[in-house]
Design a protein around this motif. Structure first.
Motif, PDB file in Angstrom:
ATOM      1  N   TYR A  74       0.830  -1.205   0.000  1.00 40.16           N
ATOM      2  CA  TYR A  74       0.000   0.000   0.000  1.00 40.16           C
ATOM      3  C   TYR A  74       0.865   1.256   0.000  1.00 40.16           C
ATOM      4  CZ  TYR A  74      -3.262   3.621   1.314  1.00 40.16           C
ATOM      5  OH  TYR A  74      -3.995   4.785   1.314  1.00 40.16           O
ATOM      6  N   HIS A  75       1.910   1.260   0.818  1.00 32.59           N
ATOM      7  CA  HIS A  75       2.786   2.433   0.863  1.00 32.59           C
ATOM      8  C   HIS A  75       3.475   2.673  -0.480  1.00 32.59           C
ATOM      9  CE1 HIS A  75       2.231   3.465   4.965  1.00 32.59           C
ATOM     10  NE2 HIS A  75       2.842   2.418   5.480  1.00 32.59           N
ATOM     11  N   LEU A  76       3.745   1.609  -1.218  1.00 32.06           N
ATOM     12  CA  LEU A  76       4.455   1.743  -2.488  1.00 32.06           C
ATOM     13  C   LEU A  76       3.527   2.063  -3.656  1.00 32.06           C
ATOM     14  CD1 LEU A  76       6.960  -1.235  -2.220  1.00 32.06           C
ATOM     15  CD2 LEU A  76       7.555   1.192  -2.189  1.00 32.06           C
ATOM     16  N   ARG A  77       2.308   1.476  -3.641  1.00 30.82           N
ATOM     17  CA  ARG A  77       1.444   1.593  -4.820  1.00 30.82           C
ATOM     18  C   ARG A  77       0.053   2.131  -4.513  1.00 30.82           C
ATOM     19  NH1 ARG A  77       3.144  -1.843  -9.127  1.00 30.82           N
ATOM     20  NH2 ARG A  77       5.339  -1.321  -9.478  1.00 30.82           N
ATOM     21  N   LYS A  78      -0.285   2.358  -3.252  1.00 32.76           N
ATOM     22  CA  LYS A  78      -1.610   2.843  -2.851  1.00 32.76           C
ATOM     23  C   LYS A  78      -2.713   1.949  -3.455  1.00 32.76           C
ATOM     24  CE  LYS A  78      -0.332   6.422  -0.401  1.00 32.76           C
ATOM     25  NZ  LYS A  78       1.096   6.096  -0.213  1.00 32.76           N
ATOM     26  N   GLU A  79      -3.623   2.543  -4.243  1.00 29.02           N
ATOM     27  CA  GLU A  79      -4.769   1.787  -4.751  1.00 29.02           C
ATOM     28  C   GLU A  79      -4.363   0.672  -5.713  1.00 29.02           C
ATOM     29  OE1 GLU A  79      -4.578   5.039  -4.594  1.00 29.02           O
ATOM     30  OE2 GLU A  79      -6.058   5.476  -3.019  1.00 29.02           O
ATOM     31  N   ARG A  80      -3.165   0.718  -6.237  1.00 22.66           N
ATOM     32  CA  ARG A  80      -2.692  -0.318  -7.170  1.00 22.66           C
ATOM     33  C   ARG A  80      -1.867  -1.383  -6.451  1.00 22.66           C
ATOM     34  NH1 ARG A  80       0.967   2.497 -10.384  1.00 22.66           N
ATOM     35  NH2 ARG A  80       1.184   0.632 -11.677  1.00 22.66           N
ATOM     36  N   MET A  81      -2.025  -1.490  -5.163  1.00 26.19           N
ATOM     37  CA  MET A  81      -1.209  -2.411  -4.381  1.00 26.19           C
ATOM     38  C   MET A  81      -1.383  -3.868  -4.816  1.00 26.19           C
ATOM     39  SD  MET A  81      -3.357  -2.403  -0.760  1.00 26.19           S
ATOM     40  CE  MET A  81      -2.613  -3.894  -0.090  1.00 26.19           C
ATOM     41  N   GLN A  82      -2.586  -4.232  -5.297  1.00 28.13           N
ATOM     42  CA  GLN A  82      -2.824  -5.620  -5.688  1.00 28.13           C
ATOM     43  C   GLN A  82      -1.953  -6.029  -6.876  1.00 28.13           C
ATOM     44  OE1 GLN A  82      -4.450  -7.968  -4.104  1.00 28.13           O
ATOM     45  NE2 GLN A  82      -4.977  -6.497  -2.488  1.00 28.13           N
ATOM     46  N   GLU A  83      -1.616  -5.095  -7.737  1.00 29.49           N
ATOM     47  CA  GLU A  83      -0.721  -5.392  -8.859  1.00 29.49           C
ATOM     48  C   GLU A  83       0.626  -5.894  -8.335  1.00 29.49           C
ATOM     49  OE1 GLU A  83      -0.300  -2.014 -11.346  1.00 29.49           O
ATOM     50  OE2 GLU A  83      -2.459  -1.749 -11.648  1.00 29.49           O
ATOM     51  N   LEU A  84       1.088  -5.257  -7.285  1.00 34.33           N
ATOM     52  CA  LEU A  84       2.376  -5.635  -6.698  1.00 34.33           C
ATOM     53  C   LEU A  84       2.263  -6.976  -5.984  1.00 34.33           C
ATOM     54  CD1 LEU A  84       5.166  -4.347  -6.612  1.00 34.33           C
ATOM     55  CD2 LEU A  84       4.549  -3.261  -4.459  1.00 34.33           C
ATOM     56  N   LEU A  85       1.177  -7.171  -5.263  1.00 32.13           N
ATOM     57  CA  LEU A  85       1.004  -8.413  -4.508  1.00 32.13           C
ATOM     58  C   LEU A  85       0.811  -9.614  -5.431  1.00 32.13           C
ATOM     59  CD1 LEU A  85      -1.330  -7.038  -1.703  1.00 32.13           C
ATOM     60  CD2 LEU A  85       1.041  -7.816  -1.417  1.00 32.13           C
ATOM     61  N   ARG A  86       0.319  -9.368  -6.642  1.00 28.52           N
ATOM     62  CA  ARG A  86       0.101 -10.471  -7.584  1.00 28.52           C
ATOM     63  C   ARG A  86       1.297 -10.718  -8.500  1.00 28.52           C
ATOM     64  NH1 ARG A  86      -5.353  -8.268  -8.023  1.00 28.52           N
ATOM     65  NH2 ARG A  86      -4.675  -7.114  -9.866  1.00 28.52           N
ATOM     66  N   ALA A  87       2.369  -9.954  -8.340  1.00 30.86           N
ATOM     67  CA  ALA A  87       3.547 -10.122  -9.208  1.00 30.86           C
ATOM     68  C   ALA A  87       4.134 -11.516  -9.023  1.00 30.86           C
ATOM     69  CB  ALA A  87       4.596  -9.068  -8.875  1.00 30.86           C
ATOM     70  N   PRO A  88       4.623 -12.132 -10.090  1.00 29.57           N
ATOM     71  CA  PRO A  88       5.194 -13.485  -9.985  1.00 29.57           C
ATOM     72  C   PRO A  88       6.354 -13.532  -8.999  1.00 29.57           C
ATOM     73  CG  PRO A  88       4.907 -12.844 -12.281  1.00 29.57           C
ATOM     74  CD  PRO A  88       4.671 -11.620 -11.466  1.00 29.57           C
ATOM     75  N   THR A  89       6.430 -14.629  -8.257  1.00 32.06           N
ATOM     76  CA  THR A  89       7.547 -14.826  -7.339  1.00 32.06           C
ATOM     77  C   THR A  89       8.858 -14.834  -8.121  1.00 32.06           C
ATOM     78  OG1 THR A  89       6.162 -16.134  -5.861  1.00 32.06           O
ATOM     79  CG2 THR A  89       8.548 -16.359  -5.606  1.00 32.06           C
ATOM     80  N   GLY A  90       9.852 -14.108  -7.612  1.00 29.42           N
ATOM     81  CA  GLY A  90      11.150 -14.056  -8.279  1.00 29.42           C
ATOM     82  C   GLY A  90      11.269 -12.949  -9.298  1.00 29.42           C
ATOM     83  N   SER A  91      10.163 -12.199  -9.537  1.00 25.54           N
ATOM     84  CA  SER A  91      10.241 -11.091 -10.486  1.00 25.54           C
ATOM     85  C   SER A  91      10.920  -9.896  -9.824  1.00 25.54           C
ATOM     86  CB  SER A  91       8.844 -10.681 -10.960  1.00 25.54           C
ATOM     87  OG  SER A  91       8.170  -9.929  -9.960  1.00 25.54           O
ATOM     88  N   LEU A  92      11.255  -8.913 -10.647  1.00 25.91           N
ATOM     89  CA  LEU A  92      11.888  -7.696 -10.143  1.00 25.91           C
ATOM     90  C   LEU A  92      10.861  -6.643  -9.735  1.00 25.91           C
ATOM     91  CD1 LEU A  92      14.940  -6.882 -12.474  1.00 25.91           C
ATOM     92  CD2 LEU A  92      15.008  -7.330 -10.018  1.00 25.91           C
ATOM     93  N   GLU A  93       9.575  -6.937  -9.834  1.00 27.14           N
ATOM     94  CA  GLU A  93       8.571  -5.889  -9.685  1.00 27.14           C
ATOM     95  C   GLU A  93       8.610  -5.223  -8.309  1.00 27.14           C
ATOM     96  OE1 GLU A  93       3.896  -5.024 -10.784  1.00 27.14           O
ATOM     97  OE2 GLU A  93       4.940  -6.811 -11.530  1.00 27.14           O
ATOM     98  N   PHE A  94       8.714  -6.015  -7.251  1.00 30.12           N
ATOM     99  CA  PHE A  94       8.766  -5.433  -5.909  1.00 30.12           C
ATOM    100  C   PHE A  94      10.039  -4.614  -5.733  1.00 30.12           C
ATOM    101  CE2 PHE A  94       9.926  -6.356  -1.274  1.00 30.12           C
ATOM    102  CZ  PHE A  94       9.307  -5.197  -0.802  1.00 30.12           C
ATOM    103  N   ALA A  95      11.178  -5.180  -6.106  1.00 27.71           N
ATOM    104  CA  ALA A  95      12.445  -4.454  -5.974  1.00 27.71           C
ATOM    105  C   ALA A  95      12.427  -3.177  -6.802  1.00 27.71           C
ATOM    106  CB  ALA A  95      13.606  -5.353  -6.391  1.00 27.71           C
ATOM    107  N   ALA A  96      11.817  -3.235  -7.990  1.00 24.44           N
ATOM    108  CA  ALA A  96      11.735  -2.044  -8.840  1.00 24.44           C
ATOM    109  C   ALA A  96      10.848  -0.977  -8.218  1.00 24.44           C
ATOM    110  CB  ALA A  96      11.220  -2.426 -10.225  1.00 24.44           C
TER     111      ALA A  96
END
Length: 225
Positions: A164-186
């Protein structure tokens, strides 16, 4: 690739720049991050460092690529193309410094722009120069010093609150990112706000691309799953 040895080369170069800082910066010392610049490294190594509008093209397989950087050891020159964005220019310069230090047998070398593909797809010598560039531009000590005031002591793990702190209303996009992807780190690398605090993103602070900083955060164990 011996990462410990490559990191050691970057640290030795950092030390030499720090040791010579008063000669290198007679008008006043910049920040430690600003000292870690490829043109400064070239001065310490007694290599001419130049920016060029056009370094030409070369063919690799069926494709043609714009040349991003050239190491000409015989002439003692590193050339970097200005046709790319600033983060790519900075990383290319550090990459060529890496070739200069790590691969003394390379007399003449041309590089295309570094892509955002996984580093394992690149030839071993290119991976080594990439890793040197990351260690030189974004050392563990400096990245940690910048990370902790923004996100707290690492590793930062992906939770509902962090998403939520990183993406606010788009937080689910981050939570659904594939394991091992760079999305969270990015998301962490490019964040300018976290937990109500505003700041310069880590990628901007170190003058590198968001993917490059994301990879570095993973390498340093500052972000987790």
């Amino acid at each position: 690739m011996n990462r410990q040895a490559i990191n050691g080369e970057a640290r030795r170069l950092h030390y030499e720049i720090w040791h010579k800082r008063k000669l290198l910066f007679p008008m006043g010392e910049p920040s430690s991050i600003a000292m870690c610049s490829p043109d400064v490294a070239a001065r310490v190594l007694d290599v001419q460092y130049e920016y060029r509008d056009n370094l030409g093209r070369f063919r690799a397989g069926q494709a043609f690529y714009e040349v991003a950087g050239i190491l000409n050891r015989d002439r003692g020159i590193i050339s970097v193309s200005t046709r790319f964005h600033q983060a790519a220019i900075r990383f290319t310069g550090a990459h060529e410094i890496g070739h200069f230090l790590l691969h003394p047998g390379e007399v003449f070398h041309r590089d295309r722009p570094v892509s955002n593909d996984h580093a394992e797809k690149r030839p071993p010598r290119e991976q080594e120069a990439d890793y040197f560039a990351a260690c030189f531009l974004a050392s563990e000590k400096l990245v940690t010093q910048e990370f902790e005031p923004r996100f707290g002591r690492g590793p930062l793990h992906l939770t509902d609150t962090v998403a939520y702190h990183l993406r606010k209303e788009r937080m689910q996009e981050l939570l659904r990112a594939p394991t091992g992807s760079l999305e969270f780190a990015a998301a962490v690398a490019g964040a300018r706000v976290f937990a109500g605090k505003g700041f310069m993103s880590l990628a901007e602070r170190f003058g590198v691309s968001i993917p490059a900083m994301a990879i570095r955060l993973q390498e340093l164990g500052l972000v987790g799953d």
